[in-house]
Write a protein that holds these residues in place. Sequence first.
Motif, PDB file in Angstrom:
ATOM      1  N   PRO B  93      94.062  33.301 -50.622  1.00 26.22           N
ATOM      2  CA  PRO B  93      94.462  32.332 -51.644  1.00 26.22           C
ATOM      3  C   PRO B  93      95.964  32.095 -51.754  1.00 26.22           C
ATOM      4  CG  PRO B  93      93.703  34.353 -52.650  1.00 26.22           C
ATOM      5  CD  PRO B  93      93.442  34.488 -51.196  1.00 26.22           C
ATOM      6  N   GLN B  94      96.752  33.134 -51.936  1.00 25.53           N
ATOM      7  CA  GLN B  94      98.177  32.877 -52.108  1.00 25.53           C
ATOM      8  C   GLN B  94      98.974  33.737 -51.132  1.00 25.53           C
ATOM      9  OE1 GLN B  94      96.368  34.487 -54.213  1.00 25.53           O
ATOM     10  NE2 GLN B  94      97.403  36.241 -55.090  1.00 25.53           N
ATOM     11  N   GLU B  95     100.201  33.370 -50.970  1.00 18.38           N
ATOM     12  CA  GLU B  95     101.072  34.091 -50.047  1.00 18.38           C
ATOM     13  C   GLU B  95     101.109  35.568 -50.420  1.00 18.38           C
ATOM     14  OE1 GLU B  95     102.956  33.959 -46.660  1.00 18.38           O
ATOM     15  OE2 GLU B  95     102.452  32.080 -47.675  1.00 18.38           O
ATOM     16  N   GLY B  96     100.821  36.405 -49.446  1.00 18.92           N
ATOM     17  CA  GLY B  96     101.005  37.827 -49.676  1.00 18.92           C
ATOM     18  C   GLY B  96      99.801  38.569 -50.203  1.00 18.92           C
ATOM     19  N   ALA B  97      98.677  37.856 -50.394  1.00 17.27           N
ATOM     20  CA  ALA B  97      97.500  38.573 -50.899  1.00 17.27           C
ATOM     21  C   ALA B  97      97.020  39.599 -49.889  1.00 17.27           C
ATOM     22  CB  ALA B  97      96.378  37.594 -51.223  1.00 17.27           C
ATOM     23  N   ASP B  98      97.273  39.313 -48.611  1.00 18.24           N
ATOM     24  CA  ASP B  98      96.809  40.268 -47.606  1.00 18.24           C
ATOM     25  C   ASP B  98      97.687  41.498 -47.543  1.00 18.24           C
ATOM     26  OD1 ASP B  98      98.736  38.583 -46.785  1.00 18.24           O
ATOM     27  OD2 ASP B  98      98.052  38.414 -44.709  1.00 18.24           O
ATOM     28  N   THR B  99      98.848  41.457 -48.178  1.00 19.31           N
ATOM     29  CA  THR B  99      99.611  42.697 -48.263  1.00 19.31           C
ATOM     30  C   THR B  99      99.347  43.404 -49.583  1.00 19.31           C
ATOM     31  OG1 THR B  99     101.465  41.431 -49.059  1.00 19.31           O
ATOM     32  CG2 THR B  99     101.478  42.005 -46.732  1.00 19.31           C
ATOM     33  N   PRO B 104      89.431  42.786 -46.695  1.00 17.83           N
ATOM     34  CA  PRO B 104      88.747  41.605 -47.236  1.00 17.83           C
ATOM     35  C   PRO B 104      87.659  42.008 -48.233  1.00 17.83           C
ATOM     36  CG  PRO B 104      88.872  41.466 -44.858  1.00 17.83           C
ATOM     37  CD  PRO B 104      89.332  42.838 -45.234  1.00 17.83           C
ATOM     38  N   SER B 105      87.666  41.377 -49.370  1.00 18.54           N
ATOM     39  CA  SER B 105      86.625  41.607 -50.372  1.00 18.54           C
ATOM     40  C   SER B 105      86.609  40.373 -51.263  1.00 18.54           C
ATOM     41  CB  SER B 105      86.898  42.855 -51.202  1.00 18.54           C
ATOM     42  OG  SER B 105      88.001  42.616 -52.038  1.00 18.54           O
ATOM     43  N   ILE B 106      85.689  40.332 -52.207  1.00 16.49           N
ATOM     44  CA  ILE B 106      85.594  39.171 -53.091  1.00 16.49           C
ATOM     45  C   ILE B 106      86.902  39.000 -53.867  1.00 16.49           C
ATOM     46  CG2 ILE B 106      84.405  38.237 -55.115  1.00 16.49           C
ATOM     47  CD1 ILE B 106      81.876  39.607 -54.053  1.00 16.49           C
ATOM     48  N   LYS B 107      87.456  40.132 -54.303  1.00 20.01           N
ATOM     49  CA  LYS B 107      88.668  40.063 -55.109  1.00 20.01           C
ATOM     50  C   LYS B 107      89.879  39.617 -54.278  1.00 20.01           C
ATOM     51  CE  LYS B 107      90.827  42.891 -58.639  1.00 20.01           C
ATOM     52  NZ  LYS B 107      91.048  44.294 -58.990  1.00 20.01           N
ATOM     53  N   SER B 108      90.009  40.204 -53.104  1.00 20.02           N
ATOM     54  CA  SER B 108      91.206  39.887 -52.315  1.00 20.02           C
ATOM     55  C   SER B 108      91.137  38.500 -51.698  1.00 20.02           C
ATOM     56  CB  SER B 108      91.407  40.939 -51.228  1.00 20.02           C
ATOM     57  OG  SER B 108      90.337  40.907 -50.340  1.00 20.02           O
ATOM     58  N   MET B 109      89.936  37.974 -51.522  1.00 23.08           N
ATOM     59  CA  MET B 109      89.815  36.628 -50.976  1.00 23.08           C
ATOM     60  C   MET B 109      89.874  35.582 -52.084  1.00 23.08           C
ATOM     61  SD  MET B 109      89.487  37.161 -47.709  1.00 23.08           S
ATOM     62  CE  MET B 109      88.868  35.702 -46.941  1.00 23.08           C
ATOM     63  N   GLY B 110      90.000  36.018 -53.322  1.00 15.57           N
ATOM     64  CA  GLY B 110      90.182  35.085 -54.427  1.00 15.57           C
ATOM     65  C   GLY B 110      88.907  34.367 -54.822  1.00 15.57           C
ATOM     66  N   GLY B 111      87.855  35.109 -55.052  1.00 10.67           N
ATOM     67  CA  GLY B 111      86.634  34.484 -55.558  1.00 10.67           C
ATOM     68  C   GLY B 111      85.477  34.635 -54.601  1.00 10.67           C
ATOM     69  N   ILE B 112      84.298  34.379 -55.134  1.00 10.78           N
ATOM     70  CA  ILE B 112      83.092  34.633 -54.339  1.00 10.78           C
ATOM     71  C   ILE B 112      82.881  33.566 -53.285  1.00 10.78           C
ATOM     72  CG2 ILE B 112      81.454  33.500 -55.931  1.00 10.78           C
ATOM     73  CD1 ILE B 112      79.806  36.267 -55.302  1.00 10.78           C
ATOM     74  N   LEU B 113      83.261  32.324 -53.580  1.00 10.32           N
ATOM     75  CA  LEU B 113      82.989  31.235 -52.644  1.00 10.32           C
ATOM     76  C   LEU B 113      83.784  31.367 -51.336  1.00 10.32           C
ATOM     77  CD1 LEU B 113      81.145  28.762 -52.517  1.00 10.32           C
ATOM     78  CD2 LEU B 113      83.121  27.391 -53.178  1.00 10.32           C
ATOM     79  N   GLN B 170      88.912  47.818 -55.348  1.00 14.76           N
ATOM     80  CA  GLN B 170      90.095  47.332 -54.648  1.00 14.76           C
ATOM     81  C   GLN B 170      91.300  47.461 -55.563  1.00 14.76           C
ATOM     82  OE1 GLN B 170      90.526  45.199 -51.452  1.00 14.76           O
ATOM     83  NE2 GLN B 170      89.126  46.875 -51.031  1.00 14.76           N
ATOM     84  N   LYS B 171      92.162  48.364 -55.175  1.00 14.79           N
ATOM     85  CA  LYS B 171      93.381  48.520 -55.977  1.00 14.79           C
ATOM     86  C   LYS B 171      94.365  47.416 -55.613  1.00 14.79           C
ATOM     87  CE  LYS B 171      94.560  52.841 -55.330  1.00 14.79           C
ATOM     88  NZ  LYS B 171      93.607  53.768 -54.841  1.00 14.79           N
ATOM     89  N   PHE B 172      95.053  46.929 -56.621  1.00 20.02           N
ATOM     90  CA  PHE B 172      96.106  45.953 -56.361  1.00 20.02           C
ATOM     91  C   PHE B 172      97.367  46.721 -56.030  1.00 20.02           C
ATOM     92  CE2 PHE B 172      99.559  43.172 -57.606  1.00 20.02           C
ATOM     93  CZ  PHE B 172      99.174  41.983 -57.011  1.00 20.02           C
ATOM     94  N   ARG B 173      97.822  46.544 -54.784  1.00 22.67           N
ATOM     95  CA  ARG B 173      99.036  47.251 -54.385  1.00 22.67           C
ATOM     96  C   ARG B 173     100.153  46.238 -54.327  1.00 22.67           C
ATOM     97  NH1 ARG B 173      98.067  49.720 -48.810  1.00 22.67           N
ATOM     98  NH2 ARG B 173      98.185  47.506 -48.395  1.00 22.67           N
ATOM     99  N   THR B 174     101.283  46.624 -54.800  1.00 20.55           N
ATOM    100  CA  THR B 174     102.377  45.664 -54.742  1.00 20.55           C
ATOM    101  C   THR B 174     103.585  46.295 -54.098  1.00 20.55           C
ATOM    102  OG1 THR B 174     103.901  44.380 -56.074  1.00 20.55           O
ATOM    103  CG2 THR B 174     102.842  46.236 -57.160  1.00 20.55           C
ATOM    104  N   ASN B 175     104.363  45.442 -53.491  1.00 27.36           N
ATOM    105  CA  ASN B 175     105.532  45.945 -52.795  1.00 27.36           C
ATOM    106  C   ASN B 175     106.682  46.202 -53.747  1.00 27.36           C
ATOM    107  OD1 ASN B 175     104.159  45.738 -50.455  1.00 27.36           O
ATOM    108  ND2 ASN B 175     104.899  43.662 -50.029  1.00 27.36           N
TER     109      ASN B 175
END
Lengths: 285, 177
Positions: B93-99, B104-113, B170-175
């Motif tokens: 969904p947005q820049e940097g979500a993969d970091t 990949p999961s429902i949360k990290s991909m920004g929604g179920i669809l 899924q933990k939200f990790r931030t830099n």
Amino acid sequence: MGNIFLFIRRFSNLLLFLFLQVLSIYFIVSYSKFHEAAFGNTANKFTGRINKQFNKVEYYFQLKRTNDSLVKANERLYNKLRYNFNIADSSDKVFLDTIKVDSVSRFRKFNFLNAKVVANSIAAQSNFIVITGDNVHNFKKGMGIVGINNDVVGVITEVDGNYATVMSLLHKDSKLSGKLLKGGETGTLSWDGKKPNILSLNNIPKSAKISLGDTIITSGFSAIFPKGILIGRVTDIQPETTNNNYRIALKTTANFYNIEYVYAIESADAEPVKNILEKAKASAN
Amino acid sequence: MSILVKNILRAVLFLIVQVFALDKIHLHQMVTPYLYFLFILWLPFKMQRSWLMIIAFIYGFILDSFWHNPGFHAAACVLIAYLRPFLVNIFIPQEGADTNFEEPSIKSMGGILPYIIFMSILSLFHNAWLFLLEAWQFGNIWYFLVKTILSTIISVLLIIITELIFVRKQKFRTNTV
């Protein structure tokens, strides 16, 4: 030169992808060669052991069905015993037998050895059955395999250690010859990879008298199987438009879904027949 | 649990389920449910593409060795491992979500669809390539298409069920520290 390295670095992922794909396809194409060389011994033993452990569980759930089919097989064998038949008087006469009783084993053409199935697949395009048992050390590549009701299942393609791999009739490279019981015409059996249990028989000329439900048996030509073992029954007959043959669909008598025991056929004639055929082929070339 | 141990456990579990449960199921002799490749789709984002492909190849090869004809599943696994990073870039969904997220999961991909579309496309590619290699030809194009599409639907359903049963935290990790 520098450009080449740049190219390789830039497209390293694509190159690796192509390399791995080509490697996989190479394995698929030349599986038999490769299989025997490197893959067979270690991987087959490993997966064979896992399959065997799992089969112990699965086997338990199939005990009832296995038992039923054994009872039926026994019933048929009992019905074949001699004392069930009235033998004509003439055969009761005492006469000198030219075959020595002691040496009867010399005249035995086929010998059945039992084996237990540990793994079986039917969903792929090339299906294999893995068998094990006390007799495995007597098994050889190319021996025929029949099911518990004496119907054709496949041919051994590989033996290592305590396991043997069987190419079942449901394999796109499986080419056995089948024969119409009624007319005696012989054709080649093949599997189109769609329905397990439905095979096709090719090279039967349109002159053959054939109807639905006719029996297809083994021809006995290659001496792998005795002549006359059941393969299946005709379910569909289509005339080919391009040549003078029928395309025949048949339903196998063997049920590939639940094979638990099989018999391997040791044939005294297989080796000489194969040798003489190879000699004939060599001299033809 | 470390990422390595977690993924090894996953690989073993998926292989066992695939070989001893799902491969025994044949719906109308046409559809075999495939779920094992979910392991590749769940590998961490930060893994390099070349490693992704090598792991997929080995993984597919192990599955192949159970059925005595090496190559089929290995080829299909390598294909989806190669395509995965492209699709992650499209669907993230947005820049940097993969970091910010691990895998990949429902949360990290920004929604179920987006997640389901991501999974469907890769399942489709996996099944199509696998069946194509097995048949070696476009002999019967309709048979091939129907088989591929039905198998993909079953695969996606299985993936959704797996997601529902085994919730991955899924933990939200931030830099930013």
